[in-house]
Design an enzyme around this catalytic site. Sequence first.
Site, PDB file in Angstrom:
ATOM      1  N   CYS A 156      11.015  21.117  53.082  1.00  0.00           N
ATOM      2  CA  CYS A 156      10.524  21.441  54.432  1.00  0.00           C
ATOM      3  C   CYS A 156      11.494  22.467  54.974  1.00  0.00           C
ATOM      4  O   CYS A 156      12.716  22.315  54.815  1.00  0.00           O
ATOM      5  CB  CYS A 156      10.523  20.179  55.294  1.00  0.00           C
ATOM      6  SG  CYS A 156      10.337  20.488  57.072  1.00  0.00           S
ATOM      7  N   CYS A 189       6.425  27.539  56.032  1.00  0.00           N
ATOM      8  CA  CYS A 189       6.197  26.112  56.267  1.00  0.00           C
ATOM      9  C   CYS A 189       5.492  25.528  55.045  1.00  0.00           C
ATOM     10  O   CYS A 189       4.392  25.973  54.686  1.00  0.00           O
ATOM     11  CB  CYS A 189       5.323  25.959  57.504  1.00  0.00           C
ATOM     12  SG  CYS A 189       4.863  24.257  57.872  1.00  0.00           S
TER      13      CYS A 189
END
Length: 271
Positions: free
Chosen positions: A192, A81
């Site tokens: 992302c 992440c």
Amino acid sequence: MTDAGLIYSRTAPVGVFDSGVGGLSVLTEIRQLLPNESLLYVADGGHIPYGEKTPAFIIERCLAIAGFLHGQGAKALVLACNTATAAGVVQIRQRYPDWPIVGMEPAVKPAAAATRSGVVGVLATTGTLQSAKFAALLDRFASDVCVITQPCPGLVELIETGDLASPAIRELLWRYVEPLLAEGCDTIILGCTHYPFLKPLLRQMIPDSISLIDTGAAVARQLQRLLAQSDLLATEPGGETSYWTSGSPNDFKKILPGLWQSSGSVRSLGL
Ligand code: DGL
């Protein structure tokens, strides 16, 4: 190898976490490169999206989940992440100084090297784009190129539904991509881990000449390097994958097969 009294062994699993299903795009690369490794995947689905949360909140979640995975005996940790890495990797490293930890950041360096138009676009969460880590990344690698940043609120929540071709997702994605095309970007960074799942849809929207860059494969290679350095690579075949989520295990289980080849039991994470 030890950390706080724990002994890491080659047969121990690798812990991987994200706010939701995005990290599965990284898990795919890890599984492909390191088929012998057992993987423990945590989705912090009860607290998604990270992209719109404060750094203090994300740091707290990072430490709680890292603590959980460390307690499960994980021999290494992958923060799959960008937003969590930007906010919390420093604090996790401070707490577990001897634990092999791989974080991730938008692929600014390779994008700056690859662009021919000199204009690079970055799709990422608000949190990643506002972070000091991202500012430092631009200072370091993007001084010679023009970087257009585009925060994408709402996109992660739509990806989490598992319907990657809905009219709503198409419309929102176009709203975020159109300004990058208008600025002349020839390279778009998917900053992302949720966004690689949108590559097929993106490919319908942008010319073939535009490159899409993400860092999942590089993260898998970095994990391989760190494990090899510590003599922790699994040598026996048959790595398995287990899942936890702080959200709904049933929802996670439902969308898992569409995003990732392997199914498996999904447990509830009471954190
Ligand atoms: N997948 C995460 C990332 O790479 C963030 C998603 C979220 O906003 O929760 O940044």
